[in-house]
Structures are given as structure tokens and as C-alpha cells.
Design an enzyme around this catalytic site. Structure first.
Site, PDB file in Angstrom:
ATOM      1  N   HIS A  52       0.810  -1.220   0.000  1.00 27.05           N
ATOM      2  CA  HIS A  52       0.000   0.000   0.000  1.00 27.05           C
ATOM      3  C   HIS A  52       0.849   1.279   0.000  1.00 27.05           C
ATOM      4  O   HIS A  52       0.721   2.100  -0.908  1.00 27.05           O
ATOM      5  CB  HIS A  52      -0.991  -0.045   1.180  1.00 27.05           C
ATOM      6  CG  HIS A  52      -1.666   1.258   1.452  1.00 27.05           C
ATOM      7  ND1 HIS A  52      -2.522   1.863   0.547  1.00 27.05           N
ATOM      8  CD2 HIS A  52      -1.599   2.101   2.511  1.00 27.05           C
ATOM      9  CE1 HIS A  52      -2.956   3.008   1.050  1.00 27.05           C
ATOM     10  NE2 HIS A  52      -2.412   3.172   2.246  1.00 27.05           N
ATOM     11  N   HIS A  76       3.652   6.955   5.306  1.00 27.16           N
ATOM     12  CA  HIS A  76       2.466   7.688   5.749  1.00 27.16           C
ATOM     13  C   HIS A  76       1.618   6.950   6.790  1.00 27.16           C
ATOM     14  O   HIS A  76       0.893   7.581   7.546  1.00 27.16           O
ATOM     15  CB  HIS A  76       1.599   8.110   4.562  1.00 27.16           C
ATOM     16  CG  HIS A  76       0.698   7.038   4.028  1.00 27.16           C
ATOM     17  ND1 HIS A  76       1.091   6.165   3.049  1.00 27.16           N
ATOM     18  CD2 HIS A  76      -0.568   6.693   4.352  1.00 27.16           C
ATOM     19  CE1 HIS A  76       0.096   5.338   2.789  1.00 27.16           C
ATOM     20  NE2 HIS A  76      -0.923   5.629   3.558  1.00 27.16           N
ATOM     21  N   GLU A  80       0.538   6.003  12.460  1.00 29.47           N
ATOM     22  CA  GLU A  80      -0.798   5.511  12.792  1.00 29.47           C
ATOM     23  C   GLU A  80      -0.787   4.014  13.140  1.00 29.47           C
ATOM     24  O   GLU A  80      -1.413   3.605  14.098  1.00 29.47           O
ATOM     25  CB  GLU A  80      -1.749   5.782  11.611  1.00 29.47           C
ATOM     26  CG  GLU A  80      -3.201   5.436  11.867  1.00 29.47           C
ATOM     27  CD  GLU A  80      -3.871   6.353  12.894  1.00 29.47           C
ATOM     28  OE1 GLU A  80      -3.234   7.345  13.309  1.00 29.47           O
ATOM     29  OE2 GLU A  80      -5.010   6.062  13.285  1.00 29.47           O
ATOM     30  N   ASP A  81      -0.076   3.229  12.346  1.00 29.15           N
ATOM     31  CA  ASP A  81      -0.234   1.779  12.460  1.00 29.15           C
ATOM     32  C   ASP A  81       0.953   1.039  13.067  1.00 29.15           C
ATOM     33  O   ASP A  81       0.886  -0.165  13.276  1.00 29.15           O
ATOM     34  CB  ASP A  81      -0.488   1.164  11.066  1.00 29.15           C
ATOM     35  CG  ASP A  81      -1.813   1.616  10.498  1.00 29.15           C
ATOM     36  OD1 ASP A  81      -2.642   2.119  11.281  1.00 29.15           O
ATOM     37  OD2 ASP A  81      -2.010   1.485   9.282  1.00 29.15           O
ATOM     38  N   ASP A 143      -3.366   8.540  -1.104  1.00 26.36           N
ATOM     39  CA  ASP A 143      -3.640   7.446  -0.168  1.00 26.36           C
ATOM     40  C   ASP A 143      -5.081   6.972  -0.383  1.00 26.36           C
ATOM     41  O   ASP A 143      -5.345   5.772  -0.527  1.00 26.36           O
ATOM     42  CB  ASP A 143      -3.445   7.977   1.266  1.00 26.36           C
ATOM     43  CG  ASP A 143      -3.805   6.960   2.335  1.00 26.36           C
ATOM     44  OD1 ASP A 143      -3.530   5.761   2.133  1.00 26.36           O
ATOM     45  OD2 ASP A 143      -4.351   7.369   3.383  1.00 26.36           O
ATOM     46  N   ASP A 263     -23.675  14.671 -26.069  1.00 30.91           N
ATOM     47  CA  ASP A 263     -22.211  14.588 -25.993  1.00 30.91           C
ATOM     48  C   ASP A 263     -21.620  13.586 -24.988  1.00 30.91           C
ATOM     49  O   ASP A 263     -21.318  13.913 -23.869  1.00 30.91           O
ATOM     50  CB  ASP A 263     -21.538  15.953 -25.861  1.00 30.91           C
ATOM     51  CG  ASP A 263     -21.894  16.761 -24.622  1.00 30.91           C
ATOM     52  OD1 ASP A 263     -21.290  17.793 -24.456  1.00 30.91           O
ATOM     53  OD2 ASP A 263     -22.735  16.340 -23.842  1.00 30.91           O
TER      54      ASP A 263
HETATM   55 MN    MN Z   1      -2.797   4.614   3.902  1.00 33.87          MN
END
Ligand code: MN
Length: 746
Positions: A52, A76, A80-81, A143, A263
Site C-alpha cells: 500500500h 504515511h 498511525e499503524d 492514499d 455529448d
Molecule cells: Mn494509507
């Protein structure tokens, strides 16, 4: 080779292709760091998690963003993780990267609840404000794009939630930043989960017709290409079927079937410069029948996100309508990549100052206060301070409120309702009790505690509250609830200020003076004045200053009367305050220097602008109007807005004589309006006549009238009135034209 390493290598190659002297070691370290941190974590797809961040970094590199952004994209999700911290990342990769990662993390943590449009707008603004650096938003959009691309592995509930958020927040943000390509993909991916049936219907239908579409696209493309070659115009022609979501919107908002959609196809002709754009337009209108009222000149009038192109819809021999967009390469880059494209250019433009003339207005706005930058400092300019005058906070229910920057819980309470403010006894921010003067930050969750037995606001709140709204409501409360107290407080303040100014109270309460004084401060009685000072509607300082002025005026008046009486028999009278008449300037044939080509009586070479209503050119008789704030506005003498009969008497002294200098500037912008019989090829003929007259056209737009007439609005640059007369003459000779007039008044 290991497939993940292979992906990394592809990323490195991509970044190296646009980054001279790329520090590959640093990039590789970022990759291995992220890989180690995410070790053992899996995506919902079952793939290793590192896939990812690698994919996000790849999209970031597609945008051509700098290496720090690519590294931040790789990292990134680390804060957070994983166990990574800002300090650790800063130590390894620098604070710039660490700030970017932290910025993305903050945005990730914001919770969204679907709300009405106004709330969504505030949410979008809050994200922008929280980002501080525009690259944070760009990385976050990348992201989201990759998450949307891999949404199939998520639960149906999550799919819908994320798709809604993408449709309401991220696609509009991409649009705002001018990133059309990303916006389209985000919209199509979201639609897939928001309306799977509608989406599939369109996809299936389009697949069925794909062969026919391809054939049509190829044939029109070829015909345009051949014509351009004949005309000697260097260009690139692209054809495509419009993106699914735009077809979907047309079908559902206009309640039409796919066959009825006007169109479906769009062609792009990309050329080297702006004059070529108008040439191509002429050719296209010559080759195909234009659909009336569908021509749009976004070159003359760019969209707010700086999108520029000429748009027209035409019908080919097959009877199928299609849209043609004509633009330059630079406009094309901007249309596809928006702010990122601009960023790409900037890397190569070391000396160009941001905010200088010709720069993209929207980028200037985005970068607001940071205008003085050079290449080394460029990254700093990306630290956007958007919405620096606003702060966005949540109510406990998840509603977003916009307050002025520096707002406190008091402002928040009064923003919700005056009754809430008036009965406030405490406030919590993010679950914690805080003092009333706490400054709220973006994303704070604010809760107001109220009580029926609350005593009401205190006067100190007036000093704490930041918003006029809160202050007004607090004042209203005092005004209503505490009249006696207000009068007493106000009187004390007033008398002390009076003493300070050395004015005895008796000097203003005298019978022949008091009415004048009250009129001057605009109150009916002294008590009313006191009450107002008491609750803060006005201040003692202001009132006393006014009163002092009035006393002085009355004193002067008295003295003058006395003096006049004393010399009724005298021969000469000197009128006080009269000024000597200024000799009118010799304006005619002046050779004075002037930056604008205009000199102004009494002011000479001063700041001048040409009135938009009548756009004068050299040779026109002109008059000037001294504006409030922006120099002298020059009108044609025959402009209705300068008509002596319509001038306001109080502005009489603002109208001044002006004249052209003998050798004014080489070109002046002016507007013409041409009315004609509505017919095919009119715009083309106009364009050709203008080209034959060898004048520079800055805008051209035609619109059909319901009665079979057409109005063409033309903006040209000419040297003077004579050249303009030549242009008007040429336009008048076009078949079907009734009238060509200069634009004036409105
Ligand atoms: Mn992410």
C-alpha cells in the site's frame, strides 16, 4: 527478483526520471524502514502491507512531487499503524518528512459523519486548514485513491462509508486543487459502491458499444488531425468517451437513457499558444456544425480552480454531437494535475517570484501570506496557511462549526445559540474541562455545560470573546437585563473620562448646549448614553471625544458670530477656510511622462485604471473619477456612468479632467459588442476578420438570442481610436452583421 523489491525499483526509477541527483540511498532507507515497521501486517487483500505505501508513493511520483513527499508517502501509515514516532522519523529522514507524515496522520484521524452540504464544505476547509502544507493534502488524496482502487476487499459497510466520504470530501478537494484526472477516478470508484446497479448498467452498455465508440473516436480524430495539418497548425488531438460518473450524473439528473445523452464524447486539441486556440476553434466550427449556446471561453474567463480551455459542442456528418476542448500544453498540464502541475513547473523556475503578475491566482491565494520566496525556499511556500482566519471545531454530535481564528468556548456557545451562551457554566474540549479563554484548535470537539441557575455572562467575556456575534449577544444581554446597573456603570465611566478631558459636567448640561451634544452622540437622553456605555454598545472615550469636538465647534461658532458683529462695517471680509483656486493644468498636448498614458489634472502621473464599463482607448475624449482607494478611474466622456447629469452632487469634486499624453502605451484593452443574424460560421468569420485586422484578441464569446439574433462579445487590444475604427469597420462588413458598438455603461 522479489516482486516487492521490483516495485520499489520501479518507484525509484520513476522518481529518478524527474529528480536530478536523487539520493537513492535515502529513498531506499525509507522503503526498508516502512517495510520493517509494517512487517507482519497484511492488507485485507492478503498482500503484505508495504504494497500500500509503495502504491501511494507511486501515485505521488506520478504527480511529480518532490522526494520528501515520496518518502512521506512510503511512511504515511507508520505513525498511525506502527510504533514509529515523529522524533524517530525526523531523526532518520528530517523534520520536513516527519511533519508531512504527521500531517497525513492527523487527517486520517478526523472522523466524518455524512451531513448536509454546508457541513461538508466546512469539513473540506477543516482538512485544508489542518494540513498546513499542501503536500499533506496531495499525499492524503493519493492514499485515498489507492484505498479506493483496492476497496473490493473491504466489507460492504466500509465500502459505502469510504465511498461516500470520497465523493463528498476527497473528489471535491481534488477538484478544488484542479486535479481533474484524480477527481474522475475517485468519482468513478466511489460510484461503483454507492450505486452498483447504476454503475454496472453504464459500464455494460458502454462495453457493448465500445467498438462503435472506438471507430467514431478514431474517425473524428483523424479528420481533425488532417485539417490541422492542412492549416499548418501544430497540435495533438485526443478523443475519449466521458467518464462514467459524468455520464451517470447526466442520466440521473436529466432523467435520460444512455442513448439520449448529449455529448458522450470529448475531443481535445492541444496547441502551442493561445492565438492558435482561437484558430483551431474557427476550423472546428468550419468543419462541423456548432451547437448554439454551447461555446464557452474559459481562456478569457478561467474557472476558479484556474482551469482554462475553449469548449464547444459540434455535430458531425453522422449527426452525433461531441464536445471539443481546445487548450495549450500548459493549460493541459494544469487541467490534469492542478496544483501539482504548477508545482512541477516551479521546480524548474528558479527565479520566478510567486505572486508576481501572470502567476496563477488560485495558487497565490492558496499560498496566501508566503509571497516572497525563491527556489531554495520553495518548499516553505507549500506551507499553506489557508483559512488562517477561521477555525473549525466539532459539536459533540459531529456537526462542524466555523469560528474566527482564536475563538474560545464562549464564541462557540454563542454560535450555537444565545440561550446556550447566557446559561453557560463551563466548557469541555476533547473531554477535558477548560478555562473560558482557551483558544480552540481545528478538529477540537467542544461541549458547553449549561445550568438554569446560571447568572448570565460576565463583563469579562466581552474581552475574551473573539467573534462579533458573541460580543453582540453578550451586549444585548446586558442591555436587556441590567438597565439600572448599566446606567450607573456607564455614568461612572463617562464622568471619569470627562474629568480626564478636563470638561466640567456643567459644560454639557447647559440648556443651550445639551441638545447639540445629544445629537452629536446620537442618543435621546443622557441616561441612554450612559446605559449604552454600561453594556458596551459604545465607549466613554469615543463619546467624550465626540463631545469635545462639538464643544469646540460651538465655541468657534460663537466667536465667529461675535467677530462678524464687530466688523459689520469693515470693507474686506476674509472668509475663513477658503482655499485659493488652483490653476487648471494645461492638459492639451502635454508631453508629460505617464505610466498609464493618462495625466490627471492636479495629479499628473498617478495611479490610473481604465473603467471596465467603457474601456477607453487613446483618442477617446475622457474624464477621470478619483476613487476611494484605487487612484483615478478613467471613463470615456460619453460613458453613461460619467454622464454629468447622473453624477452624485456629493461626488462632484471627485470628477477631474484627464487627458492622453502625446505618445501613450502601445496597446489598450477594450470591448466591442457585435449583433448579427444568428448563423453558422459567424464566430469563425469574426475570428478571421479580427485576424485580418491584425489585432490581439483576448476574449471572444458568442451567445444566441431567442429571436434568431446573436451577440458576440469581443475583447481586443488596440493602439488607439483610429485602429479601433478600422477593426469596427472590418467587423461591420461581415455578412449578417447589423451593428458593432463599443461597450459602455451597464
Ligand atoms: Mn494509507
Amino acid at each position: 527478483m522479489d516482486p516487492i523489491l521490483e516495485r520499489y525499483q520501479a518507484l525509484e526509477d520513476k522518481v529518478a526520471s524527474y529528480t536530478p541527483n536523487l539520493d537513492t540511498k535515502r529513498l531506499y532507507e525509507a522503503f526498508t524502514y516502512a517495510d520493517t515497521e509494517h512487517h507482519g501486517q497484511l492488507r485485507k487483500s492478503g498482500e503484505p502491507y508495504i504494497i500500500h505505501p509503495l502504491a501511494v508513493a507511486d501515485i505521488v511520483a506520478d504527480l511529480g512531487l518532490d522526494v520528501d513527499s515520496v518518502i512521506a508517502a512510503l511512511l504515511h501509515d507508520c505513525i498511525e499503524d506502527t510504533g514509529a514516532t515523529h522524533e524517530e522519523i525526523a531523526k532518520k529522514f528530517g523534520t520536513s518528512v516527519a511533519d508531512l507524515v504527521e500531517g497525513v496522520t492527523k487527517l486520517t484521524r478526523v472522523q466524518y459523519v455524512s451531513k448536509e452540504e454546508e457541513q461538508m464544505e466546512n469539513l473540506r476547509k477543516m482538512l485544508m486548514a489542518m494540513a498546513h502544507d499542501i503536500r499533506v493534502i496531495l499525499i492524503k488524496i493519493c492514499d485515498r485513491l489507492h484505498n479506493m482502487r483496492t476497496m473490493e476487499y473491504q466489507s460492504p459497510k466500509k465500502q459505502r462509508e469510504k465511498s461516500l466520504e470520497t465523493m463528498e470530501i476527497y473528489a471535491p478537494l481534488a477538484h478544488r486543487l484542479g486535479m481533474q484526472k484524480l477527481k474522475w477516478e475517485l468519482e468513478d470508484l466511489s460510484l461503483r459502491y454507492l450505486d452498483p446497479v447504476g454503475y454496472k448498467e453504464i459500464e455494460d452498455e458502454m462495453a457493448k458499444r465500445s467498438a462503435a465508440h472506438e471507430e467514431f473516436l478514431a474517425s473524428i480524430q483523424l479528420r481533425i488531425q488532417q485539417r490541422m495539418e492542412q492549416e499548418g497548425i501544430r497540435c495533438k488531438v485526443y478523443g475519449r468517451v466521458k467518464h462514467t460518473y459524468s455520464i451517470y450524473r447526466k442520466m440521473f439528473t436529466q432523467n435520460k437513457t444512455l442513448d439520449e445523452i448529449f455529448d458522450l464524447y470529448a475531443f481535445r486539441v492541444i496547441v502551442d499558444d493561445i492565438p492558435e486556440c482561437y484558430n483551431v476553434l474557427g476550423c472546428i466550427h468550419d468543419m462541423f456544425k456548432p451547437v448554439l449556446g454551447r461555446f464557452k471561453d474559459y481562456i478569457g474567463t478561467p474557472k476558479p480552480n484556474m482551469y482554462q480551455s475553449l469548449h464547444t459542442t459540434v455535430i458531425g456528418r453522422e449527426g452525433i454531437p461531441f464536445e471539443v476542448q481546445i487548450r495549450t500544453w500548459e493549460m493541459h498540464q494544469t487541467a490534469e494535475y492542478g496544483i501539482a502541475a504548477h508545482w512541477k513547473y516551479k521546480q524548474g523556475m528558479a527565479n520566478k517570484k510567486l505572486g508576481s503578475e501572470g502567476d496563477f491566482e488560485w495558487v497565490r491565494k492558496l499560498l496566501e501570506s508566503q509571497q516572497d520566496t525563491d527556489a531554495e525556499e520553495f518548499v516553505r511556500t507549500l506551507k499553506v496557511d489557508m483559512f488562517s482566519d477561521e477555525v473549525f471545531v466539532f459539536t459533540p454530535n459531529g456537526d462542524v462549526k466555523s469560528l474566527p481564528a482564536g475563538a474560545t468556548p464562549i464564541d462557540f456557545a454563542y454560535n450555537i445559540h444565545s440561550a446556550i451562551g447566557n446559561s453557560m457554566v463551563g466548557a469541555r474540549v476533547n473531554g477535558r474541562m477548560v478555562p473560558y479563554d482557551t483558544q480552540l484548535k481545528n478538529g477540537d470537539i467542544v461541549e458547553v455545560l449549561t445550568s438554569k441557575s446560571a447568572k448570565g455572562p460576565s463583563r469579562d467575556w466581552l474581552k475574551i470573546a473573539k467573534s462579533n456575534e458573541a460580543r453582540n449577544k453578550i451586549r444585548q444581554w446586558f442591555k436587556r437585563e441590567r438597565r439600572e446597573e448599566n446606567i450607573a456603570t456607564g455614568r461612572a465611566l463617562f464622568e471619569s473620562e470627562l474629568k480626564h478631558a478636563k470638561i466640567p459636567l456643567s459644560a454639557i448640561t447647559a440648556e443651550d448646549v445639551l441638545p447639540n451634544i445629544l445629537r452629536k452622540v446620537r442618543f435621546g437622553t443622557l441616561d441612554e448614553l450612559y446605559a449604552s456605555i454600561g453594556y458596551g454598545g459604545t465607549t466613554a472615550v469615543k463619546s467624550v471625544a465626540r463631545i469635545k469636538d462639538e464643544l469646540l465647534r460651538l465655541g468657534r461658532l460663537k466667536a465667529e458670530k461675535a467677530a462678524a458683529a464687530a466688523r459689520t462695517t469693515a470693507e474686506s471680509v476674509i472668509v475663513p477656510g477658503s482655499t485659493a483656486q488652483v490653476d487648471p493644468l494645461q492638459l492639451k498636448g502635454s508631453n508629460k511622462h505617464s505610466d498609464s498614458g493618462i495625466i490627471v489634472e492636479g495629479l499628473g502621473n498617478c495611479l490610473v485604471k481604465f473603467a471596465k464599463c467603457c474601456t477607453p482607448v487613446p483618442g477617446d475624449p475622457v474624464v477621470g473619477f478619483i476613487t476611494r482607494g484605487y487612484g483615478v478611474s478613467v471613463h470615456r466622456a460619453d460613458c453613461p456612468n460619467a454622464d454629468p447629469d447622473r453624477r452624485k452632487p456629493e461626488e462632484a469634486s471627485r470628477w477631474v479632467r484627464v487627458a492622453w499624453v502625446s505618445s501613450p502605451l502601445p496597446n489598450y484593452k477594450t470591448s466591442l459588442e457585435l449583433s448579427s443574424k444568428d448563423r453558422d460560421g459567424l464566430t469563425l468569420d469574426v475570428a478571421m476578420a479580427l485576424s485580418a485586422a491584425k489585432v490581439k484578441v483576448t476574449a471572444l464569446s458568442a451567445r444566441s438570442q431567442p429571436d434568431g439574433h446573436a451577440i458576440v462579445r469581443i475583447e481586443v487590444e488596440v493602439k488607439d481610436k483610429d485602429e479601433l475604427a478600422g477593426v469596427i469597420n472590418k467587423l461591420n462588413n461581415i455578412q449578417g452583421v447589423y451593428h458593432v458598438a463599443r461597450v459602455s455603461g451597464k
